[in-house]
Write a protein that holds these residues in place. Structure first.
Motif, short mmCIF file in Angstrom:
data_model
loop_
_atom_site.label_atom_id
_atom_site.label_comp_id
_atom_site.label_asym_id
_atom_site.label_seq_id
_atom_site.Cartn_x
_atom_site.Cartn_y
_atom_site.Cartn_z
N LEU A 1 15.97 -49.70 -23.27
CA LEU A 1 17.15 -50.27 -22.63
C LEU A 1 17.46 -49.54 -21.32
O LEU A 1 17.55 -48.32 -21.30
CB LEU A 1 18.35 -50.18 -23.58
N HIS A 2 17.60 -50.30 -20.25
CA HIS A 2 17.95 -49.84 -18.90
C HIS A 2 16.83 -49.09 -18.19
O HIS A 2 17.04 -48.57 -17.09
CB HIS A 2 19.21 -48.95 -18.91
N ASP A 3 15.64 -49.02 -18.77
CA ASP A 3 14.55 -48.33 -18.08
C ASP A 3 14.10 -49.14 -16.87
O ASP A 3 13.80 -50.33 -16.99
CB ASP A 3 13.36 -48.12 -19.02
N ARG A 4 14.08 -48.50 -15.69
CA ARG A 4 13.68 -49.13 -14.44
C ARG A 4 14.41 -50.47 -14.24
O ARG A 4 13.81 -51.48 -13.86
CB ARG A 4 12.16 -49.28 -14.38
N GLU A 5 15.71 -50.43 -14.51
CA GLU A 5 16.51 -51.65 -14.40
C GLU A 5 16.90 -51.94 -12.96
O GLU A 5 17.10 -53.11 -12.61
CB GLU A 5 17.77 -51.52 -15.27
N ILE A 6 17.02 -50.89 -12.15
CA ILE A 6 17.34 -51.11 -10.74
C ILE A 6 16.25 -50.48 -9.89
O ILE A 6 15.49 -49.61 -10.35
CB ILE A 6 18.73 -50.57 -10.35
N MET A 7 16.17 -50.92 -8.64
CA MET A 7 15.09 -50.47 -7.76
C MET A 7 15.59 -50.43 -6.32
O MET A 7 16.35 -51.30 -5.89
CB MET A 7 13.91 -51.43 -7.90
N ALA A 8 15.17 -49.41 -5.60
CA ALA A 8 15.43 -49.33 -4.17
C ALA A 8 14.37 -50.13 -3.43
O ALA A 8 13.18 -50.05 -3.75
CB ALA A 8 15.43 -47.89 -3.70
N VAL A 9 14.80 -50.91 -2.44
CA VAL A 9 13.88 -51.77 -1.69
C VAL A 9 14.20 -51.69 -0.20
O VAL A 9 15.29 -51.27 0.21
CB VAL A 9 13.97 -53.24 -2.17
N ASP A 10 13.23 -52.13 0.61
CA ASP A 10 13.47 -52.22 2.05
C ASP A 10 14.10 -53.57 2.37
O ASP A 10 14.44 -54.36 1.48
CB ASP A 10 12.17 -51.96 2.82
N GLN A 11 14.24 -53.85 3.66
CA GLN A 11 14.92 -55.08 4.08
C GLN A 11 14.18 -56.34 3.66
O GLN A 11 14.75 -57.43 3.65
CB GLN A 11 15.12 -55.07 5.58
N ASN A 12 12.89 -56.20 3.31
CA ASN A 12 12.11 -57.34 2.84
C ASN A 12 11.99 -57.41 1.32
O ASN A 12 11.24 -58.24 0.80
CB ASN A 12 10.71 -57.29 3.47
#
Length: 286
Positions: free
Chosen positions: A46-57
């Motif tokens: 549960l919640h593992d790698r649930e959010i991620m940082a990304v660039d503008q693309n």
């Protein structure tokens, strides 16, 4: 944790492993968090790698290029996201709807996600020194494991969050110890590489000997059965100090060859563990 698939003559060499730690990474490539217990979902812990940082693309940021992500500690519950790094702390509502972004993990594109707002984006941008957004996959979006990696069983979901390719990663402390033995043989006086660098979800002590987990296809802990269909080829992320976010020194500092830019543990893993892993690619295995 015990094997359920090996032949009797293979089982004689193995012993049941003890789960030492359970971990997850709420932010992909962020700081590893430890759990006393957890809930397993169709996507893994549960919640593992649930959010991620990304660039503008919408393309992922990871420690491969941005090791300072290791400094960011994150906690997620059903309603909020808390992020902390270098004395900064932000708590925001978890957004299930809002600005949508098609995120990319390696070659997998179009992962329909929701931007989690400016406060998280500003914190991550400050830590890694480049503009970033933070996204969460939409609740009703289903990402499947690539076909060549799928487990073809009716009781396996083959779903993923933002993990690279699998729902869970198993690591064993005696295998990490063996790698450190190789590191001292290959690059004397090189600092030991902690098992945390391998960023496993389930960390066991041993199945009886180093890398015995290579032979495990199905294992069981309590009433939970785990399927391990392929080995993990390691990347440069294992060469970053997970507490400081600083890359490990090059082996050139410890060998006569000043041009060798490799870092540990990949230098020794490549030397001692280079081989085939499912589905037939080559990699340094752990």
């Amino acid at each position: 944790m015990v094997d359920r698939l090996l032949l009797p003559e293979q089982r004689e060499l193995l012993t049941p492993g003890t789960i030492m730690r359970i971990a997850y990474h709420p932010l992909k490539s962020g700081r590893r968090q430890f759990l006393q217990s957890t809930i397993l979902t169709p996507k893994g812990i549960l919640h593992d790698r649930e959010i991620m940082a990304v660039d503008q693309n919408g393309i992922m940021y990871t420690q491969r290029e941005d090791p300072k992500l290791a400094l960011i500690a994150t906690d997620i519950d059903d309603n909020s996201i808390r992020m902390e790094a270098n004395g900064q702390s932000v708590t925001v509502p978890l957004l299930r709807n809002g600005v949508e972004i098609g995120a990319t993990v390696h070659s997998t594109k179009g992962l329909l996600s929701v931007d989690q707002g400016d406060e998280l984006a500003d914190l991550v941008s400050h830590i890694i020194g480049k503009r970033a957004r933070v996204v969460r996959m939409k609740d009703d979006f289903v990402r499947k494991v690539k076909p060549e990696y799928m487990v073809h069983r009716d009781d396996i979901s083959n779903q993923l969050g933002f993990a690279d390719g699998g729902q869970l990663l198993l690591t064993a402390s005696d295998s990490a110890d063996q790698v450190n033995n190789w590191i001292q043989e290959d690059t004397p006086n090189y600092p030991p590489v902690p098992i945390d660098n391998y960023r496993g979800n389930i960390e066991i002590n041993s199945f009886g000997f180093p890398f015995a987990e290579d032979k495990i296809a199905i294992a069981q802990a309590g009433n939970v059965q785990f399927v391990f269909p392929w080995l993990c080829a390691r990347c440069v992320e294992t060469t970053n100090d997970q507490l400081s976010g600083i890359p490990n020194p090059t082996v050139a500092d410890f060998l006569a060859n000043p041009n060798n830019k490799a870092k540990q543990p990949l230098y020794s893993l490549t030397k001692h563990r280079m081989g085939e892993y499912f589905p037939g690619k080559k990699g340094a295995l752990f």
